[in-house]
Design an enzyme around this catalytic site. Structure first.
Site, PDB file in Angstrom:
ATOM      1  N   ASP A 137      20.267 -41.621-109.520  1.00  0.00           N
ATOM      2  CA  ASP A 137      20.533 -41.585-107.710  1.00  0.00           C
ATOM      3  C   ASP A 137      22.167 -40.599-107.965  1.00  0.00           C
ATOM      4  O   ASP A 137      22.418 -39.671-108.488  1.00  0.00           O
ATOM      5  CB  ASP A 137      21.153 -42.536-107.237  1.00  0.00           C
ATOM      6  CG  ASP A 137      19.901 -43.129-106.085  1.00  0.00           C
ATOM      7  OD1 ASP A 137      20.390 -42.685-105.054  1.00  0.00           O
ATOM      8  OD2 ASP A 137      18.443 -43.675-105.535  1.00  0.00           O
ATOM      9  N   HIS A 164      23.513 -45.223-100.891  1.00  0.00           N
ATOM     10  CA  HIS A 164      21.707 -44.364-101.629  1.00  0.00           C
ATOM     11  C   HIS A 164      21.248 -45.653-102.672  1.00  0.00           C
ATOM     12  O   HIS A 164      20.410 -46.453-103.131  1.00  0.00           O
ATOM     13  CB  HIS A 164      21.234 -43.306-101.565  1.00  0.00           C
ATOM     14  CG  HIS A 164      19.738 -43.132-101.431  1.00  0.00           C
ATOM     15  ND1 HIS A 164      19.593 -42.922-102.889  1.00  0.00           N
ATOM     16  CD2 HIS A 164      19.080 -43.210-100.764  1.00  0.00           C
ATOM     17  CE1 HIS A 164      17.497 -43.141-102.310  1.00  0.00           C
ATOM     18  NE2 HIS A 164      17.616 -43.204-101.518  1.00  0.00           N
ATOM     19  N   SER A 352      12.217 -43.825-100.600  1.00  0.00           N
ATOM     20  CA  SER A 352      13.306 -44.426-101.713  1.00  0.00           C
ATOM     21  C   SER A 352      13.114 -45.608-102.266  1.00  0.00           C
ATOM     22  O   SER A 352      13.786 -46.879-103.080  1.00  0.00           O
ATOM     23  CB  SER A 352      14.383 -44.301-100.982  1.00  0.00           C
ATOM     24  OG  SER A 352      14.716 -42.202-101.895  1.00  0.00           O
TER      25      SER A 352
END
Length: 732
Positions: A137, A164, A352
């Site tokens: 990521d 994230h 995502s």
């Protein structure tokens, strides 16, 4: 051309006996020995050589990146106004800057994975315990978040902690201290990396036995020219090469959120505003799974009631017309772990967030397959299983918005459980010039579905600037056909020139997965797999998946036992025969607590060494496949009297035993109560409907606690001296 036919025997007695004796000892975690076994199936020399090349390329690229970025005043890293991080990761063949970005916008977590969990609808107790998954990521996850309970390893120690990455990781493995934030595989382990050296690190991890990795990022769509959209470029080629040389490894990536971006002015189909042809980079790889975002409604039984593609999710097609995205994850905002503190949570969305739900579901299916059969699936089998069982949306067949449909982990798990009973899963290999054939009989109730899936060789042709090139990336083109009485059934295919039209059936020349569906099928069909042209490397492994069939005529009705003959010190018992069956026999003196168990393939049993005036009990059940068994027969009880021995019947038992046996309440929540009296020696057993014993204890009163059982249908058996009764109940 040489043809070889797969022959099949529904019950392999030796394998089945070995399974029954060892199932309690089978490990369900991914052990170091299992990773070594997977590693031994990799093309180690090719992987090592390729990884060495990637390292060299990376060093040169980083030097060039810094020089070109300085010359053009490009930022290497940037945090946008919306908080999203982007980073310059490469320079395209035409000199375009290639920025990676995370794909968070408005989406959610895949559905039905929860049906496999400990408290899930199927009662399978699958949580990813001991399983490993990689997450690459924008940065690394917050290692010590309370939801991870020391189940995260950091692969890039000097990388920044990223919100994230933390959110994605939580969607896979969060324990569930906050219930709504529980991950799909909430006991699994994550290895967390940033995206800087993703190909190099994945090549090494896959060589060492990694099964799955999650990539919820990709190339930023507004910083590349139009020819990049849908193009098979070097980055897609590199990822295909990794997966081809590590056949158990599968990459799962987000499709992206560019549907409304208006970034592609010259799509292969329609107008820019239609949203087609906006997939980029490694989402276009042949061998991975690319995940779209969807909004869906699921009922309490795990059935899809409605679904549509999310408003942000990137559409295909890719330039050669392949079916991309492959699957869709359930849409909606996802609550997961946040990097603000070790106890913080945040709601986020986007492809995502749909992707880790799919990745976690695939990990549970690998865990389940290992639990059932003692080995993991090849990546082609796992991918094929997911695409084979996906819930189709609206029009029949796949489309360029959500691929084959919504991921359905429940249906995939059921297909695995029913292997060799109503489904068939096999890993085969096709040699150059050969064909493969396999006969099946439709079960008459379900649509007959036959699929082939394979990990294809990376294409030697990569796009370096041609707009909307139609050159196929597929190298080894396999074909599946199903025939019956001169009629040929063909697989689904899509036409990129008519990207919004329904799928048709015909010769698919571009996809490394083909699926044939035959509604209202009846009778016997022949499945044939062939190939076009010459196979690169002279062979191609493939996985065959079939559902809606009868792989055996074995009956799962409980057998009825009869006493055929009695003589000195022995009796011969027999029962109604069932084709292709294995019988589990249990016998004992009536007052003994433990049964003696044997397995035989014939429908009679000679019980030797009996004593006069002793009372004995006998019961059996039928195994029709490794996982599918009948209920136990009623216990056959007799007092041995030499040639005068007779089985006792229900009418000869006590009056109390004639009371109809059931439980209440039914459905139950926390406990069930019996409507019959039991003695101090009575024992109850609770079984799954497939015959697996889940609980056993003394039935000394009329109440039995079932609060620890997952929701589902169960069989309750009561054994009290020579009386054996059973009934079914449902647990909420």
């Amino acid at each position: 051309m040489t043809t070889y036919k797969s022959t099949y025997r529904a019950s392999s007695i030796l394998l089945l006996v070995l399974f029954v004796f060892t199932m309690g000892q089978m490990a369900i975690a991914q052990t170091s020995q299992q990773r070594l076994q997977i590693s031994e199936n990799n093309k180690k020399t090719a992987l090592a050589s390729f990884r060495s090349n990637l390292i060299s390329e990376y060093a040169l690229e980083r030097t060039k990146l810094k020089e070109v970025a300085k010359l053009n005043n490009w930022k290497i890293k940037e945090t946008l106004a919306n908080g999203k991080k982007i980073e310059l990761q490469g320079i395209g063949a035409d000199g375009s800057p290639l920025y990676y970005e995370t794909y968070s916008d408005e989406a959610g977590l895949v559905s039905r994975a929860s049906t496999l969990n400990t408290d899930g609808l199927m009662g399978l107790d699958l949580n990813g315990d001991g399983m490993n998954v990689g997450v690459w990521d924008a940065g690394i996850a917050l290692q010590h978040h309370v939801e991870y309970t020391s189940r995260i390893a950091i692969g890039d120690e000097n990388s920044e902690v990223d919100t994230h990455a933390t959110h994605v990781t939580g969607s896979i493995i969060s324990t569930g201290l906050k219930k709504d934030a529980r991950g799909v595989a909430n006991k699994a382990n994550v290895i967390s990396h940033d995206w800087t050296r993703d190909k190099i690190e994945v090549a090494e991890a896959a060589a060492n036995g990694l099964l799955l990795s999650n990539h919820s990022y990709g190339i930023k769509a507004d910083r590349v020219p139009d020819w990049y959209f849908g193009a098979y470029t070097k980055v897609a080629q590199d990822w295909d090469k990794i997966m081809y040389n590590a056949p158990y490894y599968l990459m799962v990536t987000a499709a992206g959120n560019a549907q409304k971006s208006m970034d592609n002015d010259t799509p292969t189909y329609g107008k820019t505003a239609d949203g087609f042809d906006v997939l980029l980079g490694f989402t276009i790889s042949k061998n991975n799974i690319t995940v779209a975002g969807a909004n869906s409604k699921i009922d309490n039984n795990g059935n899809l009631k409605s679904a549509d593609v999310s408003a942000y999710s990137s559409f295909g097609p890719v330039d050669d017309g392949r079916i991309k995205p492959d699957l869709a994850g359930n849409g909606g905002s996802v609550l997961s772990t946040d990097a603000a503190s070790n106890t913080s949570y945040e709601t986020s969305s986007g492809t995502s967030m749909a992707t880790p739900g799919v990745t976690g579901s695939l990990l549970l299916l690998q865990q389940y397959h290992e639990e059932l059969y003692g080995a993991y699936m090849k990546a082609a089998t796992l991918k094929g299983l997911a695409l084979h069982t996906a819930d189709d949306i609206d029009a029949e067949g796949p489309d360029y918005k959500m691929g084959w449909g919504i991921m359905n982990a429940k249906s995939a798990a059921e297909l695995l459980n029913n292997k060799d009973f109503t489904s068939h899963v096999a890993e085969e290999s096709l040699q150059n010039g050969d064909s493969f054939s396999f006969e099946v009989t439709a079960n008459g109730d379900d649509t007959l579905i036959a699929s082939i899936s394979w990990t294809d060789v990376q294409s030697s042709v990569v796009n370096t600037g041609e707009l909307n090139s139609t050159t196929a990336a597929l190298v080894n083109d396999l074909d599946i056909r199903v025939t019956k009485n001169g009629q040929t059934f063909l697989p689904w295919k899509l036409n990129p020139a008519q990207a919004n039209s329904a799928a048709t059936k015909g010769d698919n020349k571009v996809d490394p997965f083909e699926r044939i569906e035959i509604p209202n099928a009846s009778g016997t069909y022949t499945i044939t797999v062939t190939h076009k042209g010459e196979l690169i490397n002279d062979a191609q492994d493939f996985s065959l998946i079939v559902s809606g069939v009868l792989m055996t005529t074995c009956s799962i009705d409980a057998p009825e036992v009869a006493l055929e003959q009695a003589e000195a010190a022995q009796v011969t018992l027999n029962w109604n025969d069932s084709d292709d069956a294995l019988y589990e026999i249990q016998y004992k003196e009536v007052y003994q607590e433990e049964w003696t168990t044997e397995y035989i393939s014939v429908n009679s049993f000679i019980w030797k060494g009996l004593s006069l005036d002793q009372t004995y009990s006998f019961r059996l059940r039928t195994f029709c496949s490794q996982n599918i068994a009948s209920e136990y027969s009623d216990v056959a009880t007799f007092t041995f009297m030499g040639e005068e021995t007779q089985l006792e019947t229900l009418s000869a038992l006590s009056a109390d035993s004639q009371i109809p046996f059931n439980v209440y309440p039914n459905p139950a929540v926390d406990e069930i109560q019996l409507n019959v009296k039991t003695s101090d020696t009575a024992v109850y057993r609770i079984m799954s409907t497939s015959g697996v014993e889940l609980k056993m204890d003394a039935a000394t009163n009329s109440r039995i606690n079932v609060s620890d059982l997952p929701s589902g249908l169960y069989v309750l058996q009561i054994q009290d001296f020579d009386v054996n009764k059973s009934t079914k109940f449902y647990k909420y």
